[in-house]
Design a protein around this motif. Sequence first.
Motif, mmCIF file in Angstrom:
data_model
loop_
_atom_site.group_PDB
_atom_site.id
_atom_site.type_symbol
_atom_site.label_atom_id
_atom_site.label_comp_id
_atom_site.label_asym_id
_atom_site.label_seq_id
_atom_site.Cartn_x
_atom_site.Cartn_y
_atom_site.Cartn_z
ATOM 1 N N ALA A 352 -4.933 8.863 -3.458
ATOM 2 C CA ALA A 352 -3.553 9.089 -3.881
ATOM 3 C C ALA A 352 -3.538 10.204 -4.908
ATOM 4 C CB ALA A 352 -2.961 7.814 -4.487
ATOM 5 N N ASP A 353 -2.443 10.956 -4.918
ATOM 6 C CA ASP A 353 -2.281 12.051 -5.857
ATOM 7 C C ASP A 353 -0.899 11.934 -6.497
ATOM 8 O OD1 ASP A 353 -3.307 14.648 -6.954
ATOM 9 O OD2 ASP A 353 -1.454 15.374 -6.040
ATOM 10 N N PRO A 354 -0.816 11.376 -7.692
ATOM 11 C CA PRO A 354 0.487 11.133 -8.307
ATOM 12 C C PRO A 354 1.325 12.388 -8.500
ATOM 13 C CG PRO A 354 -1.234 9.922 -9.458
ATOM 14 C CD PRO A 354 -1.927 10.843 -8.507
ATOM 15 N N GLU A 355 0.694 13.518 -8.776
ATOM 16 C CA GLU A 355 1.448 14.739 -9.044
ATOM 17 C C GLU A 355 2.246 15.190 -7.826
ATOM 18 O OE1 GLU A 355 0.712 19.368 -10.460
ATOM 19 O OE2 GLU A 355 -0.842 17.869 -10.793
ATOM 20 N N SER A 356 1.619 15.179 -6.642
ATOM 21 C CA SER A 356 2.295 15.636 -5.425
ATOM 22 C C SER A 356 2.959 14.509 -4.658
ATOM 23 C CB SER A 356 1.291 16.341 -4.504
ATOM 24 O OG SER A 356 0.293 15.423 -4.066
#
Length: 392
Positions: A352-356
């Motif tokens: 998971a990538d919270p920023e994108s």
Amino acid sequence: MDVSGAVAEGFEPVREAFVRNFEMLGDRGAAVTVYRDGHKVVDLWGGTRDVDGAAGDAPWEQGTAQIVRSATKGVAAAALLLLHQRGRLDLDAPVGTYWPQYKAAGKERTLVRHLLAHRAGVPVLDRPLTPAEAADPDLGAAAVAAQAPAWEPGTDHGYHAQTYSWLTGELVRRVTGRTVGEWVADEMAGPVGADLWLGLPRTQHARVGRVGQVDGPAPTGALKTRPKPAVTAAYADPASLTRRAFAAITPLPDENDPAYRAAVLPASNGIATADGLARFYASLIGEVEGGTRLLRPETVELARGEQSSGPDRVLVVNTRFGLGYMLHGPASPLLSPTSFGHPGRGGALGLADPESGIALGYVTNGFRTSVTADPRAQALLRAVRTALAAGR
């Protein structure tokens, strides 16, 4: 290559990379799913369900599931983090607070966070367990509880390739009275709607394809990597922590054996669809369509906060870990510096990538020799980056 599924507008590079994985990197059967902000933007599958053709050339279908090896560790970590979020598990408490038998052989000061961050010092067992013994949670828990640490807990880190199963699984069992497989099914996979299992139910056996080792063409250019001599030597030395950590279960289990798939080993034998793995990670960082959110933002920050960094005593490369998750770095390149997730040795990847707002799951039936940075998964990550950059 005949690939099924769909991609949202702008994510066409992911389809192209997925096709190239079959044409150039030796994939036999695989699937990839990507969510953005809780909505599915990529859902692709192709090839054959079984890597070896033992059951003919049946095609991979949308609901085909596979064993994901160490990508399971990210699910186990979320089980403990969810317990912490609900006030039932203190990350800074000694493990012995919940599991008194663990206070033995110099492990009395081991904290719960040490287990999650691969700092517990027990990546090996002096007497490896057989596959049948490993599947017995009582035997596995007793083995790691009695084991003397290879280093003072909390002072260094090294990948707990197999023992992570009993360290995390027993903590869940002590706190909840349920196996980690039951906890995941009831409190995580079920509410989220993820096709993901620790301990495959008999009713799901027919969905799971056969896995095996494959040899793809040698990567070139950006995909090319060359093992360092120290890494090669560590894997070749039976006395090294590296070899002993992966050999904590000896002989290696048959991953196509229904008995192994039914066991609950959260370090290594989770089974998931690509959608199940991606949907699980999407639920960690936000609400997911048709489901719910598992972790609050502050818990996500705990999960991806760096706990371990530098030379890994087991993997013999520089690794970075949060609380149960690999973090972006040379040993395990993820989508961006804000990403957290976990690969499975030889192929699978969930992150998971919270920023994108991106969550990705990739599963395959053809395992390669890579440990943390499989070239097929890396090709898909590059394609997602390309899609995101083009959409800005």
